[in-house]
Design a protein around this motif. Structure first.
Motif, PDB file in Angstrom:
ATOM      1  N   GLY A   1       0.812  -1.215   0.000  1.00 13.72           N
ATOM      2  CA  GLY A   1       0.000   0.000   0.000  1.00 13.72           C
ATOM      3  C   GLY A   1       0.845   1.265   0.000  1.00 13.72           C
ATOM      4  N   GLN A   2       0.509   2.170   0.891  1.00 13.88           N
ATOM      5  CA  GLN A   2       1.186   3.465   0.947  1.00 13.88           C
ATOM      6  C   GLN A   2       2.669   3.328   1.271  1.00 13.88           C
ATOM      7  N   HIS A   3       3.085   2.162   1.728  1.00 14.71           N
ATOM      8  CA  HIS A   3       4.487   1.975   2.117  1.00 14.71           C
ATOM      9  C   HIS A   3       5.381   1.541   0.954  1.00 14.71           C
ATOM     10  N   GLN A   4       4.803   1.353  -0.219  1.00  9.80           N
ATOM     11  CA  GLN A   4       5.607   0.850  -1.341  1.00  9.80           C
ATOM     12  C   GLN A   4       6.781   1.773  -1.664  1.00  9.80           C
ATOM     13  N   PHE A   5       6.500   3.061  -1.784  1.00  9.84           N
ATOM     14  CA  PHE A   5       7.552   4.008  -2.152  1.00  9.84           C
ATOM     15  C   PHE A   5       8.623   4.079  -1.063  1.00  9.84           C
ATOM     16  N   THR A   6       8.197   4.013   0.199  1.00 11.99           N
ATOM     17  CA  THR A   6       9.156   4.036   1.311  1.00 11.99           C
ATOM     18  C   THR A   6      10.131   2.865   1.216  1.00 11.99           C
ATOM     19  N   LEU A   7       9.609   1.666   0.987  1.00  9.71           N
ATOM     20  CA  LEU A   7      10.474   0.495   0.878  1.00  9.71           C
ATOM     21  C   LEU A   7      11.323   0.536  -0.373  1.00  9.71           C
ATOM     22  N   ASN A   8      10.790   1.072  -1.470  1.00 11.73           N
ATOM     23  CA  ASN A   8      11.619   1.256  -2.660  1.00 11.73           C
ATOM     24  C   ASN A   8      12.840   2.107  -2.325  1.00 11.73           C
ATOM     25  N   GLU A   9      12.598   3.196  -1.609  1.00 11.26           N
ATOM     26  CA  GLU A   9      13.691   4.114  -1.279  1.00 11.26           C
ATOM     27  C   GLU A   9      14.683   3.463  -0.314  1.00 11.26           C
ATOM     28  N   TRP A  10      14.189   2.776   0.710  1.00 13.92           N
ATOM     29  CA  TRP A  10      15.083   2.114   1.657  1.00 13.92           C
ATOM     30  C   TRP A  10      15.953   1.071   0.955  1.00 13.92           C
ATOM     31  N   CYS A  11      15.339   0.270   0.114  1.00 14.27           N
ATOM     32  CA  CYS A  11      16.086  -0.786  -0.579  1.00 14.27           C
ATOM     33  C   CYS A  11      17.170  -0.215  -1.482  1.00 14.27           C
ATOM     34  N   ILE A  12      16.770   0.715  -2.315  1.00 17.15           N
ATOM     35  CA  ILE A  12      17.704   1.244  -3.315  1.00 17.15           C
ATOM     36  C   ILE A  12      18.848   1.983  -2.645  1.00 17.15           C
TER      37      ILE A  12
ATOM     38  N   ALA B   1      12.664   3.345 -10.826  1.00 20.24           N
ATOM     39  CA  ALA B   1      13.840   3.634 -11.641  1.00 20.24           C
ATOM     40  C   ALA B   1      14.356   5.050 -11.383  1.00 20.24           C
ATOM     41  N   ASP B   2      13.440   5.980 -11.152  1.00 20.76           N
ATOM     42  CA  ASP B   2      13.854   7.351 -10.832  1.00 20.76           C
ATOM     43  C   ASP B   2      14.617   7.392  -9.502  1.00 20.76           C
ATOM     44  N   LEU B   3      14.197   6.564  -8.548  1.00 20.13           N
ATOM     45  CA  LEU B   3      14.935   6.478  -7.284  1.00 20.13           C
ATOM     46  C   LEU B   3      16.332   5.912  -7.506  1.00 20.13           C
ATOM     47  N   CYS B   4      16.454   4.967  -8.411  1.00 21.93           N
ATOM     48  CA  CYS B   4      17.787   4.443  -8.725  1.00 21.93           C
ATOM     49  C   CYS B   4      18.695   5.561  -9.218  1.00 21.93           C
ATOM     50  N   GLU B   5      18.144   6.411 -10.069  1.00 23.82           N
ATOM     51  CA  GLU B   5      18.936   7.544 -10.556  1.00 23.82           C
ATOM     52  C   GLU B   5      19.295   8.485  -9.409  1.00 23.82           C
ATOM     53  N   LYS B   6      18.344   8.725  -8.522  1.00 21.83           N
ATOM     54  CA  LYS B   6      18.594   9.611  -7.380  1.00 21.83           C
ATOM     55  C   LYS B   6      19.742   9.098  -6.528  1.00 21.83           C
ATOM     56  N   PHE B   7      19.798   7.793  -6.306  1.00 23.91           N
ATOM     57  CA  PHE B   7      20.826   7.216  -5.447  1.00 23.91           C
ATOM     58  C   PHE B   7      22.005   6.644  -6.237  1.00 23.91           C
ATOM     59  N   GLU B   8      22.074   7.022  -7.507  1.00 24.84           N
ATOM     60  CA  GLU B   8      23.204   6.662  -8.372  1.00 24.84           C
ATOM     61  C   GLU B   8      23.389   5.149  -8.466  1.00 24.84           C
ATOM     62  N   ARG B   9      22.260   4.448  -8.599  1.00 26.30           N
ATOM     63  CA  ARG B   9      22.257   3.011  -8.834  1.00 26.30           C
ATOM     64  C   ARG B   9      21.795   2.756 -10.261  1.00 26.30           C
ATOM     65  N   PRO B  10      22.568   2.046 -11.053  1.00 30.01           N
ATOM     66  CA  PRO B  10      22.042   1.669 -12.374  1.00 30.01           C
ATOM     67  C   PRO B  10      20.910   0.661 -12.230  1.00 30.01           C
ATOM     68  N   VAL B  11      19.903   0.774 -13.078  1.00 26.59           N
ATOM     69  CA  VAL B  11      18.837  -0.221 -13.122  1.00 26.59           C
ATOM     70  C   VAL B  11      19.375  -1.446 -13.844  1.00 26.59           C
ATOM     71  N   ALA B  12      19.262  -2.601 -13.217  1.00 31.66           N
ATOM     72  CA  ALA B  12      19.818  -3.822 -13.798  1.00 31.66           C
ATOM     73  C   ALA B  12      19.133  -4.162 -15.119  1.00 31.66           C
ATOM     74  N   THR B  13      19.935  -4.523 -16.109  1.00 32.41           N
ATOM     75  CA  THR B  13      19.393  -5.097 -17.329  1.00 32.41           C
ATOM     76  C   THR B  13      18.964  -6.533 -17.036  1.00 32.41           C
ATOM     77  N   TRP B  14      18.235  -7.151 -17.961  1.00 31.84           N
ATOM     78  CA  TRP B  14      17.829  -8.532 -17.709  1.00 31.84           C
ATOM     79  C   TRP B  14      19.046  -9.449 -17.645  1.00 31.84           C
ATOM     80  N   GLN B  15      20.085  -9.117 -18.443  1.00 29.91           N
ATOM     81  CA  GLN B  15      21.303  -9.930 -18.388  1.00 29.91           C
ATOM     82  C   GLN B  15      21.980  -9.803 -17.023  1.00 29.91           C
TER      83      GLN B  15
END
Length: 278
Positions: free
Chosen positions: A207-218, A251-265
């Motif tokens: 629910g409302q916590h999805q974005f929070t956990l996205n940010e914590w993880c990334i 994906a925008d959070l990945c950019e914010k924290f300077e993490r590349p988004v993994a390709t499928w490979q």
């Protein structure tokens, strides 16, 4: 931090319906189309449930087979993960699709409370599901709703019931289960690193916590999950227009924290899965 971040999209789940958000994909065709858009937005794992025509959850292997065929055709290389969750079936019915040999399948290794019932994962069923995954070369994703589930997964890894490199997902924010708590989240990471130091981890916020956990993880170096199964909104007043919109937010959070988004490979390499030609 340069480690690629794997984004998992949980496209449908067992609960949200069209009346909650018209973007929830129900039919196999809708699921494939929604997954393709999410794949193009950066998701490299699709966590999949199937539904009946009346939108109720199903464990029908034939429906899973049609979904797998469509995903492999339209999203080549994407990691296909089937749910063995308890809302869509009972007992061994929950694992009837494992023989289809998806890349991954979810595996809850213990029981816990859900909003209105007990989510039952008795040891004999857990062992049977794990055995089916070994037989069909399907990698489990451990769904940890409680600290004890991390310990149980580590024990099953040591004794060979779950071989290879573990992938552990912390599920937080389910009512009556583990709340969204930063100290608990950090301790989960510490516990995984202590018990299974070569494991990869991610987390899902409900629910409302999805974005929070996205940010914590990334920001903490893990992987993350998003999608309409867990959350149907962008904010309190705005329904998410698609699974892809939620993936883009991660994906925008990945950019914010300077993490590349993994390709499928990269995702397949990180998780120890075989590469498939795209």
């Amino acid at each position: 931090m340069s480690k690629p971040c794997i984004i998992c999209v949980a496209i449908t789940g067992s609960l949200p319906k069209k009346e909650n958000n018209p973007a929830v994909p129900i039919t196999v065709t809708e699921q494939v189309e929604s997954t393709l858009a999410a794949f193009e937005a950066g998701a490299t794992i699709v966590h999949a449930h199937v539904r009946n025509d009346d939108e109720t959850p199903s464990s029908d292997p034939e429906k899973f087979a049609r979904l797998k065929e469509g995903l492999e055709k339209h999203c080549p290389g994407m990691i296909i993960q089937f749910s063995t969750g308890g809302r869509s079936g009972a007992g061994k019915e929950r694992g009837g699709m494992i023989a289809l040999q998806p890349d991954m399948a979810s595996l809850s290794v213990g029981s816990n409370n859900f909003p209105t019932r007990v989510y039952e994962n008795p040891p004999d069923l857990v062992d049977w599901l794990a055995s089916e995954m070994r037989t069909h070369h399907v990698k489990p994703e451990i769904e940890a709703f409680d600290l004890s589930h991390i310990h149980q997964a580590a024990a099953m890894n040591r004794d060979g019931r779950i071989p290879g490199k573990l992938y552990v997902q912390f599920v937080m924010g389910v009512k009556n289960a583990m709340p969204v708590d930063r100290d608990v989240f950090d301790y989960y990471i510490k516990t995984v690193e202590r018990l299974v130091p070569d494991a990869e981890w991610c987390a899902a916020g409900i629910g409302q916590h999805q974005f929070t956990l996205n940010e914590w993880c990334i920001s903490s170096g893990g992987h993350t999950r998003t999608g309409l199964e867990d959350n149907i909104r962008l904010d309190r007043d705005t329904l998410a227009p698609s699974n892809a919109a939620l993936v883009k937010r991660a994906a925008d959070l990945c950019e914010k924290f300077e993490r590349p988004v993994a390709t499928w490979q990269q995702a397949r390499e990180i998780l120890g899965l075989p590469l498939k030609a795209a």
